[in-house]
Design a protein around this motif. Structure first.
Motif: not given
Length: 582
Positions: A235-247
């Motif tokens: 998630a960190v590598a593809i920049g999704l870590e702070q997306e609401a669902f992912v977080g």
């Protein structure tokens, strides 16, 4: 006539352009009525869409029932709106009316809406009919309707059927892959969810927040810590870590894997946490029995003016139960009853407080609360009281609670076991035999105790006295050594917990090889030094194993984390995070 038609089209296009501004759109409808503009099918469809998307269903239905002419889009728009609002019966009824009044070929989008409607309430039989119709129309293999069918079967608890629909789709997009992963995760099949995710990556389908959060959910449910950490890195590598669902999924995953520190770290880095993220963080603390941080988060939510929901209050009450804060739980429940939080208490909220009162030995209050509930008590609340009675040897109330549970469900194996154990603790072996005979007559089988531990992305499971593992000899040798070491620290098997009429030696042997002890012995051998041992159980940890785990954590010099269905236990340096209250 041409001028009227042009005016109708003008208003239709204007409504479509201004549909997001309800006030302006309503004034346009008023102008249409004033000027007596003809309601063409195109204009009617746009008006119905305006009211339906604004959840003004009475007005939308009035237009549908009074318009001089309709096209299929008018019906489809209203059906889709009911589906989006989780109103499946209204959607299905409208579809039947549509087929009677406009027997035209339904569109792929309409089939998808109907599948979503069935999914919202897990309506499997109507779902079968929609699937059959989609096959007849040739839509079942198409991406839009196929994806909706995958989701429908998943939400109806039919993971295999969901996969069959997926396999029949010649083209699978991100949504269909994500729906299948989510379906397996939702149905308690995390390994299959992980397998689908790996296959999705292998064939080159790009992942999105939905697919990543779904696989994180699978890791959370099975407490797969290392795969969960790998998903976090991805998630960190593809920049999704702070997306609401992912977080939110990351907070939930770390919380359910017992890593409360990383769960809080993720939560604090979410820019604008949504309600689900707040709830996940509260639940993570609640399962640890950490009431103080739960109440701090709860207070912060109220300060920010965030809308609370049933899950928020359930987490707060669960923290009170696990921390032994019966009075605090009663205060929260009282506030709910008086509407202070905008959430009326349900059976699950009362159950938490009954559990807190029962484990505090306040049985009159616990029973009184059950009898005064505005909603009908179910088997769960009586089972919680039965469990508390067993812990405090309250035979009279325990038998009454047991009878109540079995009146709801004759096949509740846990209640038979607790009743049997209560009689056994009183050495009433005739009643023990009667309960076991009743179980046999009703074909009720006790759920086997299981413990599992993850080592290098592989899950190893154990039952009591299990000798099926390839490393059995090494496991038993190490367990024998651990038992020897903890006996040096004062451990003595609690044979009073073996509620069978057998000699003491056999009781000690039975205690020695409980499934969680085998899992820990294996973990000490195979899990890298410095890493915690994470054991998952399907049943509540017994008192003897709880004492043994505390001492083992001291002997091996590492943290042992045990998750049972009720809470987490973090054993470290001879102590447990529960403070011996569970």
């Amino acid at each position: 006539m041409g001028k009227c038609s042009s005016l109708s089209n003008y208003y239709a296009h204007l409504l479509h352009a201004l549909r997001a501004n309800l006030t302006t759109a309503l004034s346009i409808h008023a102008q249409i009525i004033k000027t007596n503009t003809p309601l063409t099918p195109f204009l009617t469809s746009n008006l119905i869409n305006l009211y339906a998307t604004s959840s003004l269903f009475n007005q939308a239905h009035h237009l549908l029932n009074t318009a001089p002419s309709l096209n299929p889009a008018s019906w489809s728009t209203l059906i889709a709106a009911h589906a989006r609002n989780a109103q499946p019966f209204e959607a299905l009824h409208l579809f039947q009316r549509m087929l009677r009044h406009h027997p035209s070929r339904p569109s792929q989008q309409l089939i998808a809406s109907l599948a979503h409607a069935c999914a919202s309430h897990s309506l499997l039989f109507p779902g079968f009919q929609i699937h059959g119709l989609s096959i007849k129309l040739g839509f079942h293999c198409m991406p839009f309707s196929g994806c909706a069918l995958v989701d429908m079967y998943a939400k109806c608890g039919c993971a295999l059927e969901s996969h069959k629909v997926f396999d029949e789709m010649p083209e699978r997009d991100e949504a269909s892959w994500g729906g299948l992963i989510c379906g397996y995760a939702r149905n308690g099949r995390p390994m299959e969810a992980m397998g689908v995710f790996v296959e999705m990556v292998r064939v080159g389908v790009s992942m999105n927040a939905f697919s990543l959060s779904s696989v994180l959910r699978a890791c959370a449910e099975a407490a797969l810590y290392e795969p969960g950490r790998a998903m976090h890195a991805l998630a960190v590598a593809i920049g999704l870590e702070q997306e609401a669902f992912v977080g939110c999924a990351l907070v939930d995953m770390y919380g359910k894997c017992g890593d409360i520190d990383d769960a809080r770290l993720i939560f604090d880095f979410i820019p604008n946490p949504n309600l689900a993220s707040w709830n996940a963080m509260i639940m993570a603390y609640a399962h640890q029995g950490s009431a103080e941080p739960v109440f701090r988060l709860f207070g912060r939510m109220k300060e920010l003016g965030l809308a609370l929901d049933e899950v928020t209050l359930l987490g707060v009450l669960k923290s009170c139960t696990n921390a032994g804060l019966a009075d605090e739980g009663l205060c929260v429940l009282d506030a709910m009853q008086h509407g202070l939080y905008g959430v009326r208490p349900g059976v699950c909220h009362y159950t938490c407080v009954v559990g807190a009162l029962g484990h505090a030995g306040r049985f009159e209050e616990a029973e009184g609360l059950i009898l005064s509930m505005p909603c009908e008590p179910d088997s769960t609340v009586w089972r919680v009281l039965l469990s508390a009675c067993m812990a405090h040897s309250n035979m009279e109330l325990g038998l009454h609670a047991g009878e109540k549970v079995l009146s709801f469900d004759h096949h509740d194996d846990a209640s038979y076991v607790m009743l049997s154990n209560m009689y056994a603790s009183a050495e009433n072996w005739d009643e023990v035999a009667r309960v076991r005979k009743m179980m046999h007559k009703r074909e009720v089988r006790k759920e086997a105790g299981l413990s599992w531990i993850e080592v290098r992305n592989e899950v190893h499971s154990f039952t009591a006295g299990d000798r099926s593992h390839p490393d059995t000899a090494e496991i038993y040798s190490n367990l024998k050594f651990l038992l020897y070491r903890i006996k040096e620290l004062g451990y003595e098997p609690d044979t009073g917990l073996v509620l069978h009429n057998v000699e003491v030696g056999r009781k000690k042997e039975a205690l020695s090889y409980h499934s969680e002890k085998l899992a820990v012995a294996f973990g000490v051998i195979r899990v890298a030094l410095g890493k915690p041992l994470r054991v998952i159980k399907n049943l509540r940890i017994c008192g003897d194993c709880h004492v043994a785990m505390k001492l083992m954590s001291k002997v091996v010099g590492r943290e042992i984390i045990v998750r049972d269905p009720h809470r987490y236990h973090r054993f470290k340096d001879g102590h447990c995070s529960c403070g011996d209250y569970w």
